[in-house]
Scaffold this active site. Structure first.
Site, PDB file in Angstrom:
ATOM      1  N   HIS A   1     -30.617 -22.291  18.621  1.00 17.12           N
ATOM      2  CA  HIS A   1     -29.366 -21.683  19.091  1.00 17.12           C
ATOM      3  C   HIS A   1     -29.237 -20.249  18.588  1.00 17.12           C
ATOM      4  CE1 HIS A   1     -28.391 -25.726  20.245  1.00 17.12           C
ATOM      5  NE2 HIS A   1     -27.165 -25.407  20.638  1.00 17.12           N
TER       6      HIS A   1
ATOM      7  N   ASP B   1     -32.004 -22.834   7.934  1.00 16.65           N
ATOM      8  CA  ASP B   1     -32.413 -22.692   9.338  1.00 16.65           C
ATOM      9  C   ASP B   1     -31.738 -21.485   9.985  1.00 16.65           C
ATOM     10  OD1 ASP B   1     -33.572 -25.107   8.730  1.00 16.65           O
ATOM     11  OD2 ASP B   1     -31.999 -26.278   9.699  1.00 16.65           O
TER      12      ASP B   1
ATOM     13  N   HIS C   1     -27.641 -27.937  11.524  1.00 17.15           N
ATOM     14  CA  HIS C   1     -28.763 -27.306  10.837  1.00 17.15           C
ATOM     15  C   HIS C   1     -28.392 -27.091   9.385  1.00 17.15           C
ATOM     16  CE1 HIS C   1     -31.800 -26.240  13.896  1.00 17.15           C
ATOM     17  NE2 HIS C   1     -30.797 -26.136  14.737  1.00 17.15           N
TER      18      HIS C   1
END
Length: 313
Positions: free
Chosen positions: A182, A227, A223
């Site tokens: 994302h 990350d 996450h």
């Protein structure tokens, strides 16, 4: 507003769209290879994320500074980060297609998407290498111990793997953590608008939204903080280096020369004309129009005459 005015405006818009489609199709006929490769790699990235889910081993959630600081949104509010990401994605896509509608244009849609896909593919390749190197226990709710979605049963056939169970397999994936996909899309879109966008306020707002997206991803426990952090510096570095290797986009607002591809026949004709000018001693360079000295011409004679006159004096 009169019907005549509306009809006239609609007619202008149709002509503008038709003209832009014609221009973009000419560019696409020459520049389609990188676009196709980028789209194919999106499937490869999804296939890799699906594959690592078979290797995922659920376990206790790792200690995380972001989890300690940010409140947990909870399973029922996990949609907030996805909603914001959808807004970012659709806004960017619409902006890249604005040359088809608006009169002011700064780039060609085909060319900017070639650039965006190059950034995405380079970042996603690094992401695949990273999450296959080390699999962490997923912090998301469906990836924790006891969840039936935390592990996938062995595939029954090749088709089961290749179809990647889209979109459910993408939404409920586990194991593809470092680094956030994302954030790859978000940062590539924001950096691209930072360079090619024209509204300063939107640029500032885009960076604020990227920060908000980062915090929401961590709060949703989709996450780990690492990350998101790794995505921030990796994507920026990837864009910095890949951008230097790509040809700069022409600025349409500056009235730059057309970059539309020419046919093979036109290329041959132009090459023949250039060879003819060279054979005739006319290179077309306006900065080099001095008379050439010839072995048997008048230039040598004139120089000899000048030399003899200087000796006599």
């Amino acid at each position: 507003m009169s019907p005549f005015y509306l009809a006239r405006s609609a007619s202008k818009l149709v002509r503008r769209i038709t003209s832009e489609v014609s221009v973009e199709l000419k560019i696409l006929s020459e520049k389609w290879r990188l676009l196709l490769a980028g789209l194919v790699f999106q499937y490869i990235h999804g296939l890799a994320a699906r594959g690592v889910h078979y290797l995922h081993q659920p376990g206790p959630t790792l200690q995380d500074l972001g989890f300690m600081i940010l409140p947990e949104l909870g399973k029922e509010r996990g949609y907030i980060s996805e909603t914001l990401f959808t807004f970012i994605f659709l806004s960017f896509v619409l902006w890249t297609f604005h040359p088809f509608i608006l009169q002011t244009k700064r780039f060609y849609t085909v060319l900017i998407w070639r650039r965006v896909l190059a950034f995405l593919c380079a970042s996603q390749f690094l992401r695949i290498v990273t999450f296959y190197s080390t699999q962490l226990p997923g912090p998301n709710y469906h990836c924790r111990q006891g969840s039936p979605l935390a592990r996938l049963p062995p595939p029954q056939n090749v088709a089961e793997v290749l179809l990647i169970n889209f979109p459910r397999g993408v939404i409920y994936g586990c194991g593809d953590l470092i680094f956030s996909s994302h954030m790859i899309f978000t940062l590539v879109f924001v950096i691209t608008y930072q360079k090619y966008g024209s509204i300063r306020f939107v640029k500032m707002l885009a960076w604020c939204i990227a920060v908000a997206q980062s915090l929401l991803i961590i709060s949703s426990r989709k996450h780990y903080s690492v990350d998101v952090v790794v995505a921030w510096y990796t994507v920026n570095l990837v864009v910095f280096f890949v951008d230097k290797k790509l040809t700069e986009l022409p600025d349409r607002s500056a009235g730059s020369a057309s970059i539309l591809p020419v046919s093979a026949k036109d290329k041959d004709t132009k090459l023949k004309e250039e060879n003819t000018r060279l054979l005739n001693g006319n290179s077309g360079d306006s900065a080099d129009r001095r008379p050439r000295a010839q072995m048997n011409g008048n230039h040598i004679e004139n120089e000899s005459h000048v030399d003899s006159e200087s000796v006599k004096t």
